[in-house]
Design a protein around this motif. Sequence first.
Motif, PDB file in Angstrom:
ATOM      1  N   PHE A  30      -2.505   0.742   5.293  1.00 46.41           N
ATOM      2  CA  PHE A  30      -3.893   0.293   5.251  1.00 46.41           C
ATOM      3  C   PHE A  30      -4.336  -0.138   3.851  1.00 46.41           C
ATOM      4  N   THR A  31      -4.220   0.749   2.850  1.00 50.24           N
ATOM      5  CA  THR A  31      -4.689   0.388   1.504  1.00 50.24           C
ATOM      6  C   THR A  31      -3.794  -0.671   0.867  1.00 50.24           C
ATOM      7  N   LEU A  32      -2.502  -0.655   1.173  1.00 52.22           N
ATOM      8  CA  LEU A  32      -1.602  -1.687   0.645  1.00 52.22           C
ATOM      9  C   LEU A  32      -2.013  -3.059   1.168  1.00 52.22           C
ATOM     10  N   GLY A 299      -2.968   8.847   1.407  1.00 49.87           N
ATOM     11  CA  GLY A 299      -3.056   7.457   1.844  1.00 49.87           C
ATOM     12  C   GLY A 299      -3.671   6.529   0.807  1.00 49.87           C
ATOM     13  N   SER A 300      -4.075   7.076  -0.337  1.00 55.25           N
ATOM     14  CA  SER A 300      -4.726   6.240  -1.358  1.00 55.25           C
ATOM     15  C   SER A 300      -4.048   6.420  -2.720  1.00 55.25           C
ATOM     16  N   ALA A 301      -4.496   7.402  -3.510  1.00 59.47           N
ATOM     17  CA  ALA A 301      -3.972   7.567  -4.872  1.00 59.47           C
ATOM     18  C   ALA A 301      -2.470   7.847  -4.888  1.00 59.47           C
ATOM     19  N   LEU A 302      -1.992   8.668  -3.968  1.00 63.21           N
ATOM     20  CA  LEU A 302      -0.563   8.981  -3.965  1.00 63.21           C
ATOM     21  C   LEU A 302       0.277   7.810  -3.461  1.00 63.21           C
ATOM     22  N   THR A 303      -0.316   6.956  -2.625  1.00 70.89           N
ATOM     23  CA  THR A 303       0.370   5.723  -2.227  1.00 70.89           C
ATOM     24  C   THR A 303       0.461   4.783  -3.430  1.00 70.89           C
ATOM     25  N   ASP A 307       3.777   3.396  -5.237  1.00 71.14           N
ATOM     26  CA  ASP A 307       3.950   1.951  -5.373  1.00 71.14           C
ATOM     27  C   ASP A 307       4.224   1.527  -6.809  1.00 71.14           C
ATOM     28  N   ARG A 308       3.469   2.083  -7.755  1.00 73.80           N
ATOM     29  CA  ARG A 308       3.512   1.570  -9.124  1.00 73.80           C
ATOM     30  C   ARG A 308       4.231   2.457 -10.125  1.00 73.80           C
ATOM     31  N   TYR A 309       4.303   3.752  -9.844  1.00 73.54           N
ATOM     32  CA  TYR A 309       4.804   4.670 -10.862  1.00 73.54           C
ATOM     33  C   TYR A 309       6.082   5.400 -10.449  1.00 73.54           C
ATOM     34  N   THR A 310       6.590   5.102  -9.267  1.00 69.16           N
ATOM     35  CA  THR A 310       7.793   5.774  -8.776  1.00 69.16           C
ATOM     36  C   THR A 310       8.975   4.816  -8.781  1.00 69.16           C
ATOM     37  N   ALA A 383      10.472   0.372   0.590  1.00 74.07           N
ATOM     38  CA  ALA A 383       9.071   0.024   0.830  1.00 74.07           C
ATOM     39  C   ALA A 383       8.147   1.209   0.555  1.00 74.07           C
ATOM     40  N   THR A 384       7.017   0.928  -0.075  1.00 72.35           N
ATOM     41  CA  THR A 384       6.068   1.963  -0.491  1.00 72.35           C
ATOM     42  C   THR A 384       5.609   2.853   0.662  1.00 72.35           C
ATOM     43  N   SER A 385       5.344   2.248   1.816  1.00 79.77           N
ATOM     44  CA  SER A 385       4.765   3.008   2.932  1.00 79.77           C
ATOM     45  C   SER A 385       5.680   4.118   3.441  1.00 79.77           C
TER      46      SER A 385
END
Length: 552
Positions: A30-32, A299-303, A307-310, A383-385
């Motif tokens: 959703f947020t992606l 579903g938000s900050a940890l996603t 996505d960006r820091y892992t 994939a991030t999700s």
Amino acid sequence: MWKSHPKALPYLFLSEMWERFGYYLMIGIFTLYLKDVKSGFAMTEKEAADLYGTFIALVFLTPFIGGLVADRYLGYKKSIVLGGIMMGAGYFMMGIHNLPMLYVAMTLVIIGNGFFKPNISTLLGNFYNEEKYLAKKDEGYNIFYMGINVGAFICNFFGAALQILLGWQYAFMAAGLGMFIGVLVFLLGTKHYGNKTDKKGIQEGDMPFSKIVLYILVPSVIFGIIGWLLKGVASDVNLDSAIFGSDSTDAFIFACIPVVYFYGSLYFKAKTEEKKPIGALLSIFAVVILFWAVFKLNGSALTTWADRYTDRQVTGTTEQVFKKLVQSKEVKYSKDSTELYDSSFRLQKENGEVKKVIDYPVYFRNSAKETLPKEGETISVWATSISQSINPGWVIILTPLVVAFFTYLRSRKKEPTTPTKIAFGLLISALSVLVMVAAVHIGNNGTEKVSVWWLVANYGVITIGELFLSPMGLSIVSKLSPKNITALMMGGWFLATSIGNKLSGVLASMWDTYEDKANFFWVNFGLLLFATLLMFALVKNLNKVMKDHGIN
């Protein structure tokens, strides 16, 4: 396993599994989807987190009304089927790239979940109220809970593959298809339901539905509109001059005022013997809001963290497996490349004005120099999700262990009381945030990517907290609620969850305002530690209330 349980259990188990397959697939992307510049809605982190928080808040608010409507008017079968069809249609419509259509789709999911979620769980309980199955009730709910998490675990792999291969629309269609399969499975079990799906009608002592509408729903709508229209002071980070950060947050907070007032009035108007149990429940509701605020950051900050820091690069056999299953994307490295792996908008101040500018978080931007590939070389990243499957995976692994742990303590007559379990659940959840604080320091505040094992560890710890708290909350509501307002008090639990979910969106919307990401997680730790201390302060009194009412 099934033989000693009602024949309806496999159908309800599979229905819930497919329903959760659809819901968590949708939540995972959703947020992606909202932040995607090329194929989504190009929202900022703040905008996406705010909409996400409002959405999941309302999703958990409607079960209160949906349960009452099923109890008194529609019955469980009609309500479950109606809710499932609405949710499935909503998922399909989310893939239509049109903002008004997205809002219509979200509304269908919000209302549909209100009819589906509480009633399939209630229906299951109806079967275990029979004397021959009474002893198997906890085991039946454990099996049912496994269905939820099996669906939540597998869905993200399908969602990732379809999004990479065909696009967002097809991933949302898969969520809708999963929901429709759940409805079909439910209908296939009709012959085993008997009269358990029948409505109960209005019971003696029930609050008339007209009063619920008049005293709760209508005032909430009016207050919500007032909250949306009222304005605060505009600033660089508050462009629409909202009082609490956004118009939707203002509307939600104002809409909750009449509901919170109503639940407070239940205490003051209660009979003398009912005051203490109602007061105990209201205090628990207030405390667990902070748990859901942090837990729902998945579903938000940890996603965003995933996505960006892992470091999501896969190599060797893992890379080949992921490629075959279409769970990875290829990213080409070039020092001067403008190729995007992901993109979104951010707010930037230019010439005294705050503008919305495109942000290109190229995958290699914060990769360690020694890990950078050669010029023109391509790597594979998962994939991030898929990170959304970590929590349900832990639930599947840890539930039998937590159940066995409490069974062992019970056999030695050392099992803690339900309020004590909730208090320890909050403490364990607070400790999980420290894992993310450490991850930020290991990654030098996001300048270098960190291992996915930090996310795995964080989810592992908070899942233990979840298993200590979430089932216990539902249990204590059923134990302490006065019989004539049990449904209303269960609605109070969902209200607390709903408020916590919205607060989660508010927290996540502040992600970009923290230069040091460790401070973001320290705030979350502080909130959970405060909730923990408050709960431990209440434990003695809560235990006394339970003992006075003959409850263990």
